[in-house]
Design a protein around this motif. Structure first.
Motif, PDB file in Angstrom:
ATOM      1  N   LEU A   1      -3.891  -6.914  -2.133  1.00  0.00           N
ATOM      2  CA  LEU A   1      -4.570  -5.846  -1.391  1.00  0.00           C
ATOM      3  C   LEU A   1      -6.061  -5.885  -1.694  1.00  0.00           C
ATOM      4  O   LEU A   1      -6.475  -6.230  -2.806  1.00  0.00           O
TER       5      LEU A   1
ATOM      6  N   GLU B   1       0.824  -1.215   0.000  1.00  0.00           N
ATOM      7  CA  GLU B   1       0.000   0.000   0.000  1.00  0.00           C
ATOM      8  C   GLU B   1       0.854   1.259   0.000  1.00  0.00           C
ATOM      9  O   GLU B   1       0.503   2.263  -0.640  1.00  0.00           O
TER      10      GLU B   1
ATOM     11  N   ARG C   1       0.709   4.597  -2.388  1.00  0.00           N
ATOM     12  CA  ARG C   1       0.669   5.936  -1.809  1.00  0.00           C
ATOM     13  C   ARG C   1       1.803   6.796  -2.361  1.00  0.00           C
ATOM     14  O   ARG C   1       1.611   7.984  -2.689  1.00  0.00           O
TER      15      ARG C   1
ATOM     16  N   SER D   1     -10.806  -2.358  -2.609  1.00  0.00           N
ATOM     17  CA  SER D   1     -11.104  -0.989  -2.171  1.00  0.00           C
ATOM     18  C   SER D   1      -9.820  -0.191  -1.945  1.00  0.00           C
ATOM     19  O   SER D   1      -9.784   1.020  -2.197  1.00  0.00           O
ATOM     20  N   VAL D   2      -8.759  -0.863  -1.477  1.00  0.00           N
ATOM     21  CA  VAL D   2      -7.476  -0.189  -1.284  1.00  0.00           C
ATOM     22  C   VAL D   2      -6.829   0.095  -2.635  1.00  0.00           C
ATOM     23  O   VAL D   2      -6.340   1.206  -2.894  1.00  0.00           O
ATOM     24  N   ARG D   3      -6.822  -0.892  -3.512  1.00  0.00           N
ATOM     25  CA  ARG D   3      -6.201  -0.713  -4.827  1.00  0.00           C
ATOM     26  C   ARG D   3      -6.872   0.405  -5.621  1.00  0.00           C
ATOM     27  O   ARG D   3      -6.205   1.166  -6.317  1.00  0.00           O
TER      28      ARG D   3
ATOM     29  N   GLY E   1      -8.302   2.926  -4.387  1.00  0.00           N
ATOM     30  CA  GLY E   1      -8.277   4.182  -3.652  1.00  0.00           C
ATOM     31  C   GLY E   1      -7.118   5.091  -3.980  1.00  0.00           C
ATOM     32  O   GLY E   1      -7.017   6.185  -3.419  1.00  0.00           O
ATOM     33  N   TYR E   2      -6.216   4.654  -4.864  1.00  0.00           N
ATOM     34  CA  TYR E   2      -5.042   5.457  -5.202  1.00  0.00           C
ATOM     35  C   TYR E   2      -5.021   5.742  -6.700  1.00  0.00           C
ATOM     36  O   TYR E   2      -5.396   4.892  -7.520  1.00  0.00           O
TER      37      TYR E   2
END
Length: 501
Positions: free
Chosen positions: A251, A224, A228, A254-256, A258-259
């Motif tokens: 990951l 992550e 970032r 939702s995390v993937r 989110g960037y």
């Protein structure tokens, strides 16, 4: 060269390129004063740190080699390399020097990096204070030697790979080759997330130093945090290894999502086979910015593949780059044709010839008809694209059938709950060799053996399914991504011997 660009470390700390160039010129004079001459070596024991560029500039000015040391190595491993390379000086971070004190003290003068004049622990002296006492280098230009990198030693003791100076034609060819491998362009924003002591991350970092508007150095990998960093610094270019792809894809979606990855223009991967399902998923996610390269410390990058080429030749590592000769040899040194599996030999004109330091006869063991083997087995398709089956030494012969563990690993690592894996052969009374799978499970979600067998059975022939599955807390890998399968296999055999005793 964009002298105003920044080398960024650990987010907030940055050093201007011009500052590093100025320090490099003073460093050249300082190293000359302590006796560094042409063809000598300078050992560097640092994490991914801007001092790498400073020392590289200084050594090039003096015609000396830089020996980047793997700071993960044990004291005994460092002791061996320092004894073999016999550097004139070692420059490193204070804590790394202190940890390796037994290998350094009495063998080589040591200097500790860091600003100011704080006295480092013995046996080191403060590098910055020593460097800054000297005027910038004004001596005659000498032919650059570059790095002397020690191979990982998976089949024995590491060997130092060194080259002579490049000709003007090789310098130009090398610049074109590296541009086609790493996509370097003026104003790029580069992320170095592999260790600088390895060939590919080091080569990429040096290209970034010349061309990038921004270069971010990271010492450790966190999936992550990589996303970032790409979003925060608007990274356009980076190099990776397939294990990083696997961790990124694990990951949560939702995390993937989110960037913002829209700044990416070129991501080169190398160092190990990439499972086709993993690469397909990365192209689907990041777009056609994924590039692959294949080569070795001895050969340099010599084969390359764009996303479009890979999609048309799924599973390939690419075609020989301009100036590269590649052949596949079978038993009896017979050159093989399209689709025939054999040992891969290649050579590129973009690099000066190499030798193993202190081992004048060792090169002959990896050479045939002027070409060099990386120790891999593979084949060429009708369009001239190269496919890697496995390391030659890792091939398993079970019941008279050749089995390539890398093919099995590429499938097993996509099984839910499998974080990492190693497949290898062990002696078997009935079949000659049998397959064993060492599995590192995802924390809190280990797969069952039945699930792994079913996953493999849906995708591979039954004779490729391992007979034994073992769970491990972690599997040893080089920071470059190379799996240390020899260690895993030997530990398994040792346990069998102990159980039988």
């Amino acid at each position: 060269m964009n002298a105003s660009a920044q080398i960024v470390v650990a987010g907030d700390t940055s050093v201007a390129r011009q500052t590093l160039l100025d320090r490099g010129r003073r460093a050249a004079t300082a190293l000359d004063r302590i006796g560094v001459r042409e063809d000598d070596s300078v050992a560097l024991l640092v994490r991914n740190d801007p001092v790498y560029f400073e020392i590289f500039q200084a050594a090039n000015a003096l015609g000396a080699y830089v020996v980047p040391l793997n700071w993960h190595n044990t004291v005994d491993e460092l002791d061996y390399i320092l004894s073999d390379a016999a550097p004139r000086v070692l420059i490193g971070e204070s804590d790394l020097i202190a940890r390796a004190r037994a290998a350094i003290e009495g063998r080589v003068p040591a200097f500790a990096t860091g600003e100011g004049n704080a006295e480092p622990a013995a046996p080191a002296q403060p590098w910055s204070a020593f460097r800054d006492r000297h005027a910038p280098w004004s001596g005659a230009a000498r032919a650059a030697r570059g790095t002397m990198i020690y191979t990982s030693g998976t089949t024995g003791r590491p060997k130092g790979v060194c080259r002579g100076p490049m000709t003007p034609a090789q310098i130009q060819a090398n610049a074109r080759l590296l541009q086609s491998i790493y996509g370097t362009e003026p104003g790029m924003r580069a992320l170095v997330c592999g260790p600088l002591y390895h060939a590919s991350p080091g080569a990429f970092a040096r290209q970034a130093f010349q061309h990038a508007a921004l270069t971010v150095l990271q010492t450790t990998f966190d999936a992550e945090d990589l996303l970032r960093t790409i979003e925060t610094h608007r990274i356009s270019h980076l190099t990776m290894v397939p294990t990083m792809f696997v961790r990124l894809l694990r990951l949560p979606e939702s995390v993937r999502c989110g960037y913002d990855m829209s700044s990416l223009r070129w991501a080169t991967h190398t160092g190990a086979p990439c499972p086709p399902e993993v690469k397909q998923a990365m192209i689907d996610w990041w777009g056609p910015v994924i590039h692959e390269t294949y080569g070795a410390t001895e050969t340099g990058p010599a084969v390359g593949c764009t996303s479009a080429e890979w999609l048309a030749h799924r599973g390939s590592v690419g075609q020989p780059m301009a100036g590269t000769t590649l052949r596949i040899y079978g038993e009896g040194a017979r050159a093989l044709g399209t689709g025939e599996v054999g040992e891969i030999y290649l050579r590129t004109q973009a690099y000066a010839d190499f030798a193993y330091h202190g081992l004048p006869h060792e090169r002959a063991q990896v050479e045939r008809d002027g070409l060099i083997t990386c120790g891999d087995v593979g084949y060429l398709d009708a369009d001239g694209f190269l496919y890697i089956c496995d390391r030659k030494r890792d091939m398993v012969i079970s019941g008279g059938v050749n089995i390539y563990p890398a093919e099995i690993e590429n499938v097993l690592v996509t099984c839910p709950g499998v974080r990492d894996c190693a497949v290898f052969g062990v002696p078997d009374a009935e079949f000659g060799e049998a397959l064993v799978a060492a599995v590192e499970a995802e924390p809190g979600a280990p797969p069952t053996v039945d699930r792994m067998v079913a996953h493999l059975g849906e995708r591979l022939a039954r004779y490729k399914i391992p007979k034994v599955f073992e769970f491990h807390p972690s599997l040893p890998r080089e920071a470059s991504g190379k799996l240390l399968k020899r260690k895993v296999r030997q530990a398994y055999l040792d346990r069998l011997s102990a159980a039988a005793a």
